[in-house]
Design a protein around this motif. Structure first.
Motif, short mmCIF file in Angstrom:
data_model
loop_
_atom_site.label_atom_id
_atom_site.label_comp_id
_atom_site.label_asym_id
_atom_site.label_seq_id
_atom_site.Cartn_x
_atom_site.Cartn_y
_atom_site.Cartn_z
N GLN A 28 0.97 -1.46 0.51
CA GLN A 28 -0.27 0.37 -0.45
C GLN A 28 0.99 0.94 -0.04
OE1 GLN A 28 -2.50 -0.75 3.42
NE2 GLN A 28 -3.88 -1.46 1.82
N ARG A 39 -0.07 5.35 -3.96
CA ARG A 39 -2.10 5.15 -4.19
C ARG A 39 -2.11 5.85 -5.60
NH1 ARG A 39 -3.38 5.32 1.40
NH2 ARG A 39 -1.77 3.25 2.27
N GLY A 98 -7.23 5.47 -2.55
CA GLY A 98 -6.48 5.19 -1.48
C GLY A 98 -5.84 6.51 -1.37
N TYR A 106 -7.94 0.10 4.33
CA TYR A 106 -6.39 0.83 4.01
C TYR A 106 -6.19 1.00 5.61
CZ TYR A 106 -6.09 1.53 -0.67
OH TYR A 106 -6.09 1.82 -2.00
#
Length: 157
Positions: A64, A67, A72, A84
């Motif tokens: 992650q 983004r 995101g 997230y």
């Protein structure tokens, strides 16, 4: 649609004012209000309408780290996301002021890049400094859009 240095300065101010508005919305109306303001900010001056935005937030890691989608970015700015779970909500940290210190900028036609330091001050007076790089492109309507946003903590030898 040539970008100017003033366009970059105004875009930086807009970015900082956006983080302050998200923080205040969170304090006054909770997470739903913060998400509404953050979503409007992302629509207003990020380039998700042009394609993926090359966004690397300060405190992200693993799968992650990057983004490229609005979802995101929204999670990073507001936290409170099941998708997230490590995001704490960078934009809901009580920001009250933003200072920008330019290291350099590059302009070529409707594309520009900026790098420098951003200093954000929270409601308690604590200052957080981050290294930032922004890439901008003017869209078909001539509006500045962030298409690259890289952020990291300053190196501490």
């Amino acid at each position: 649609m040539q970008i100017t240095q003033d366009d970059i300065e105004n875009a930086l101010i807009t970015w900082g004012e956006g983080k302050i508005a998200i923080s205040k919305a969170f304090e006054e109306g909770g997470i739903d209000a913060a998400r509404e303001v953050a979503s409007a900010n992302l629509d207003e001056y990020y380039g998700y309408n042009l394609g993926p935005v090359l966004f690397k937030p300060t405190m992200t890691s693993g799968a992650q780290t990057f983004r490229p989608t609005k979802a995101g970015a929204l999670a990073y700015f507001c936290g409170h996301s099941d998708e997230y779970p490590l995001d704490n909500g960078f934009a809901i940290m009580g920001w009250r002021a933003m200072e920008r210190i330019t290291a350099a900028s590059f302009i070529q036609g409707d594309v520009a890049m900026w790098m420098g330091w951003i200093k954000l001050t929270n409601k308690d007076g604590s200052v957080t400094t981050v290294d930032k790089s922004f890439g901008y492109k003017k869209d078909a309507a001539g509006k500045m859009r962030i298409v690259l946003h890289h952020s990291s903590l300053p190196y501490q030898p």
